[in-house]
Design a protein around this motif. Structure first.
Motif, short mmCIF file in Angstrom:
data_model
loop_
_atom_site.label_atom_id
_atom_site.label_comp_id
_atom_site.label_asym_id
_atom_site.label_seq_id
_atom_site.Cartn_x
_atom_site.Cartn_y
_atom_site.Cartn_z
N UNK A 1 -6.19 8.41 0.55
CA UNK A 1 -6.20 6.96 0.34
C UNK A 1 -7.49 6.66 -0.42
N UNK A 2 -7.35 5.92 -1.52
CA UNK A 2 -8.49 5.61 -2.36
C UNK A 2 -8.75 4.11 -2.36
N UNK A 3 -9.99 3.73 -2.57
CA UNK A 3 -10.38 2.34 -2.62
C UNK A 3 -10.86 2.02 -4.03
N UNK A 4 -10.37 0.93 -4.59
CA UNK A 4 -10.76 0.53 -5.95
C UNK A 4 -11.29 -0.89 -5.93
N UNK A 5 -12.24 -1.16 -6.80
CA UNK A 5 -12.80 -2.50 -6.91
C UNK A 5 -13.81 -2.55 -8.04
N UNK A 6 -14.49 -3.66 -8.14
CA UNK A 6 -15.48 -3.81 -9.21
C UNK A 6 -16.62 -2.80 -9.05
N UNK B 1 4.77 7.59 -5.96
CA UNK B 1 3.43 7.80 -5.43
C UNK B 1 2.47 6.78 -6.01
N UNK B 2 2.57 6.49 -7.29
CA UNK B 2 1.71 5.52 -7.94
C UNK B 2 1.94 4.13 -7.34
N UNK B 3 3.19 3.81 -7.05
CA UNK B 3 3.53 2.51 -6.45
C UNK B 3 2.95 2.42 -5.04
N UNK B 4 3.03 3.47 -4.28
CA UNK B 4 2.47 3.48 -2.93
C UNK B 4 0.96 3.32 -2.98
N UNK B 5 0.33 4.02 -3.91
CA UNK B 5 -1.12 3.93 -4.05
C UNK B 5 -1.53 2.50 -4.40
N UNK B 6 -0.78 1.87 -5.30
CA UNK B 6 -1.08 0.49 -5.68
C UNK B 6 -0.91 -0.45 -4.49
N UNK C 1 -3.46 -3.84 -0.27
CA UNK C 1 -3.65 -4.18 1.14
C UNK C 1 -5.13 -4.09 1.51
N UNK C 2 -5.79 -3.04 1.07
CA UNK C 2 -7.20 -2.86 1.39
C UNK C 2 -8.06 -3.95 0.76
N UNK C 3 -7.76 -4.29 -0.48
CA UNK C 3 -8.53 -5.34 -1.14
C UNK C 3 -8.30 -6.69 -0.50
N UNK C 4 -7.08 -6.99 -0.11
CA UNK C 4 -6.80 -8.25 0.59
C UNK C 4 -7.53 -8.28 1.93
#
Length: 72
Positions: A51-56, A3-8, A13-16
């Protein structure tokens, strides 16, 4: 761990997508603003609960910013 790998993978993909598709963004604020409003689209090949979004903007916290479903 899977699950952690899928989330990463999803986050990558979202950040790209945010970096590679600048036409999908629009400025927020005045012309000197560096903030952009970006629309992310995620089409999974199997069901996902979250689905979560991460960034600065959230200090790369992978659980802080859940995406919301809109449309199909």
């Amino acid at each position: 761990m899977r699950t952690r790998s899928r989330r990463a993978t999803v986050l990558l993909i979202l950040l790209l997508a945010a970096v590679l598709v600048p036409a999908a963004s629009e400025s927020v604020g005045d012309s000197d603003s560096v903030l952009r409003r970006v629309t992310f689209t995620f089409t999974p090949n199997k069901p996902y609960e979250n689905v979560f979004l991460a960034g600065t903007f959230n200090e790369w916290n992978t659980g802080a910013t859940p995406m919301e479903r809109s449309g199909n």
